[in-house]
Scaffold this motif. Sequence first.
Motif, PDB file in Angstrom:
ATOM      1  N   MET A   1       4.270   2.292  11.824  1.00 14.72           N
ATOM      2  CA  MET A   1       3.054   2.283  10.998  1.00 14.72           C
ATOM      3  C   MET A   1       3.079   1.060  10.079  1.00 14.72           C
ATOM      4  SD  MET A   1       1.651   5.313   8.528  1.00 14.72           S
ATOM      5  CE  MET A   1       3.290   5.849   8.083  1.00 14.72           C
ATOM      6  N   GLU A   2       2.047   0.292  10.136  1.00 17.53           N
ATOM      7  CA  GLU A   2       1.942  -0.869   9.261  1.00 17.53           C
ATOM      8  C   GLU A   2       1.648  -0.378   7.847  1.00 17.53           C
ATOM      9  OE1 GLU A   2       2.226  -4.150   9.159  1.00 17.53           O
ATOM     10  OE2 GLU A   2       3.164  -4.124  11.146  1.00 17.53           O
ATOM     11  N   ILE A   3       2.511  -0.754   6.932  1.00 21.26           N
ATOM     12  CA  ILE A   3       2.379  -0.197   5.575  1.00 21.26           C
ATOM     13  C   ILE A   3       1.065  -0.641   4.916  1.00 21.26           C
ATOM     14  CG2 ILE A   3       3.380  -0.257   3.242  1.00 21.26           C
ATOM     15  CD1 ILE A   3       6.126  -0.311   4.652  1.00 21.26           C
ATOM     16  N   PHE A   4       0.762  -1.929   5.058  1.00 24.63           N
ATOM     17  CA  PHE A   4      -0.434  -2.406   4.377  1.00 24.63           C
ATOM     18  C   PHE A   4      -1.692  -1.711   4.911  1.00 24.63           C
ATOM     19  CE2 PHE A   4      -4.022  -5.268   3.777  1.00 24.63           C
ATOM     20  CZ  PHE A   4      -3.955  -5.462   2.397  1.00 24.63           C
ATOM     21  N   GLU A   5      -1.735  -1.565   6.248  1.00 21.06           N
ATOM     22  CA  GLU A   5      -2.919  -0.904   6.841  1.00 21.06           C
ATOM     23  C   GLU A   5      -3.043   0.540   6.366  1.00 21.06           C
ATOM     24  OE1 GLU A   5      -2.369  -1.404  11.006  1.00 21.06           O
ATOM     25  OE2 GLU A   5      -2.639  -3.573  10.852  1.00 21.06           O
TER      26      GLU A   5
ATOM     27  N   VAL B   1      -6.062   2.532   4.303  1.00 24.91           N
ATOM     28  CA  VAL B   1      -6.678   3.826   4.662  1.00 24.91           C
ATOM     29  C   VAL B   1      -6.633   4.773   3.466  1.00 24.91           C
ATOM     30  CG1 VAL B   1      -6.489   5.849   6.161  1.00 24.91           C
ATOM     31  CG2 VAL B   1      -6.090   3.565   7.107  1.00 24.91           C
ATOM     32  N   ILE B   2      -5.471   4.821   2.827  1.00 29.05           N
ATOM     33  CA  ILE B   2      -5.314   5.725   1.666  1.00 29.05           C
ATOM     34  C   ILE B   2      -6.297   5.323   0.564  1.00 29.05           C
ATOM     35  CG2 ILE B   2      -3.707   6.463  -0.172  1.00 29.05           C
ATOM     36  CD1 ILE B   2      -1.438   6.028   1.975  1.00 29.05           C
ATOM     37  N   ASN B   3      -6.397   4.022   0.362  1.00 32.13           N
ATOM     38  CA  ASN B   3      -7.331   3.536  -0.665  1.00 32.13           C
ATOM     39  C   ASN B   3      -8.764   3.969  -0.348  1.00 32.13           C
ATOM     40  OD1 ASN B   3      -7.874   1.991  -3.054  1.00 32.13           O
ATOM     41  ND2 ASN B   3      -8.923   0.555  -1.693  1.00 32.13           N
TER      42      ASN B   3
END
Lengths: 101, 707
Positions: free
Chosen positions: B1-5, B9-11
């Motif tokens: 899982m790409e952390i930034f991506e 999504v969370i944002n």
Amino acid sequence: MARAKPVVLETISFDNQSQAHAFFKEMLNRYVPGEIVSNEDSIHLAELFKRHPSYPTKIGSGINYFEVMPEKFGTQCFCAVLQDGTKEGFSYPKCVTQRDD
Amino acid sequence: MEIFEECAVINDLLQANDGTEARNRLIRLLDQHAREGIPYSPLVNHLIRESGLFPYLDPETSSWQDRFIFESFKVDIGQETPVTLHREQSLVLKHLLDGDNLAISAPTSFGKSLIIDAYIAVKKPNNVLILVPTIALTDETRRRLSKKFSAEYKIVTTTEVELGEKNILIFPQERGIQYCDKIEKLDLLVVDEFYKASQNFDKERSPALLKAMMKLGQKATQKYYLAPNISDLNDNPFTKDMLFLRLDFNTVFLEKHELYKEINKDAQKKNDALLQILGKQETKSLIYAGTYSNVDSVATLLIENTEREHSELLSAFSAWLAANYHPNWKLTALVKRGVGFHTGQLHRSLSQIQVRLFEEEKGGLQTLVSTSSIIEGVNTSAENVIVWSNKNGKLKLNDFTYRNIIGRGGRMFRHFVGNIYILEEPPSPADTQLELTFPDELLADVDEEQYKKELTKEQLAKLLQYKEDMAQILGRESFDRLRGEGVLISGDTELISEIALAINSDKKVWRGLATLNASTNEYWAWILRKVIKLVPAGWDATYTKFAEFVRVMSSNWAFSIPELLDQLSEYDVTIEEFFKMERNATYKLTALLSDVNVIQMEIVPEHKIDISPFIARLSKAFLPSCVMELEEYGLPRMLAKKIHASGLVNFEDEELDLHSAIELLRAIQSEILEQVEGLDSFDRYVLDYFFDGIALQKPRAVDAPVQ
């Protein structure tokens, strides 16, 4: 007609076994397990106990006092507490009839 | 899982006001960080802040604004350093500090209890009473609060203790009731797991909890009631004027594995699945088995299919169980395999020891098989929860209990994600509205004028009938006096009437109670059978077996449990039955005999019989002075016996009360460990746990006087 069998104790006499039976049944039912039989009652009970078919083996070291103990199915019976502390339960009807059955 | 991506999504979810999904994804992201050893970026920290999960912020890597939040939400909870609360905890604490009466529903991982600690540390109240559902939770709470507040507060968990200037009282409801008349004012009344006041959740004990809430509530300035997963609360006299807050704020994520679909009720597949799950785990697992017989089946399965652990501690525990309980008991074989079991039937010291072993990082138990006792009785958690059964005793598991069970998965700061393996189809999701109503069992205790509105017509009629009947049997003056003095334990009008009628109708029989005070126990069984029959059900044994058990139990101090079981061999008493009957004797029979005693003294005073001394001995399982109470503190009777035999403590001194015994034991700790003969390695392990629980609170830097 069968003749009535009197029950003659040193302290009290009954014309027949039914009367003796009723007298001691009433006495037993005045107590609950764990209670000591009063002196007044013990006088007659001691005499009755002598009629028990197994009396000689039951009294062992000698009687200290009488009490009432529980029996099976929620019933109760008299019990002789002997001088050495052992307890001998006995059936008053057996003492009345003097039959060991 | 790409952390930034994932952060993006969370944002987005946060922007769309989907806080729950955002939090769940964030927790999984934090789990990934923990597993891979990745430090949090300022972005991750910011999302933590936005989600309200402030305790997870890493001040080392966060921006100053987020660090400010981390510091601002810190609060004194009575320990060395303050801790950061999450957003919702802080909200609850604010309400409490504002003086609000609160009933809250929040999930298991919320941290509801921590708020009590913060309240005590900040507000420094004089008297706090905490009602908990079990003795095990009493001890767990005592241990937690003793470490933080014992220097300032007297921590009371048992009856008949002289109160101090400032007190924290922790009780199950039945004990709490006994303090109603001893406490003038409570600053805070806490009821943990207050859903148990509903008959739907605890039929047998809910009346006592309601009675405690009713009576202690009248003395409390403020109230704080806690429960998990309640959607709504009905209008009721017990939570009147309280603010109900439903806070669905989770701090861990539950990863559900719905294996039941593949298993499809195939028993063999279910067994294989369980063994496979346990085989690949290096982390702790809780197995919910639902019934006693299922606990037994799972235990057998694991004994037959798993290898012994190479653990000296567990081997010592197994030998200890064999010597002190029963050599052929299944648990002795099970613990060698790293598995314990937890049921409501066990001796409480045994449950405590197993939970402690389960919480050991190394060498302890890896798995606990349990009934619902694990959710009701203790606060333990595990990374894996396996739902083996969808039963709860004879009934189907309901959604409320199911959610409480799986809520045992994961724990803040230990594991972000709890793995839930579901081997039988779970109940359909449902909202739980808590209904608190006046039970019939409380009627004997209430003033019908005061509670006229809350009682049903039938209850009012029943209450009037009861008062009339009792006045007839006892006389109005006697009956009013008994009610006024509150000496009857049961509030069940039917039971009290039944006892009064039974005594009145055959007065002679009750002279047999005198045998209970006699020096020998040979005639106890006769009268005990008569007493037990007054409550025909729920003794877990025939009348004769139970009465005989009580008689044999009177030698509890002189003989070991294996020896007592041997004396009961004619009645085929198993170790499990022994536990059950001891519990029934010390609680249920004690309460019944107490009411019988009070009523017979009124009806037949001429008998001059008072069996209070017998009742006091029975309530302690015939163990001397405070030995039974010390078991609640983690000192099992077999160790008290060894300490007594060494001559270091005379437990037969009836003047020795619990608190002086604890002081003495604390003072001679090293002598006990050095001088008591026959202590094996597991005895020492248990002693270590006991002494840890009675250690005095260490002085805190924050309490040091300012120079």
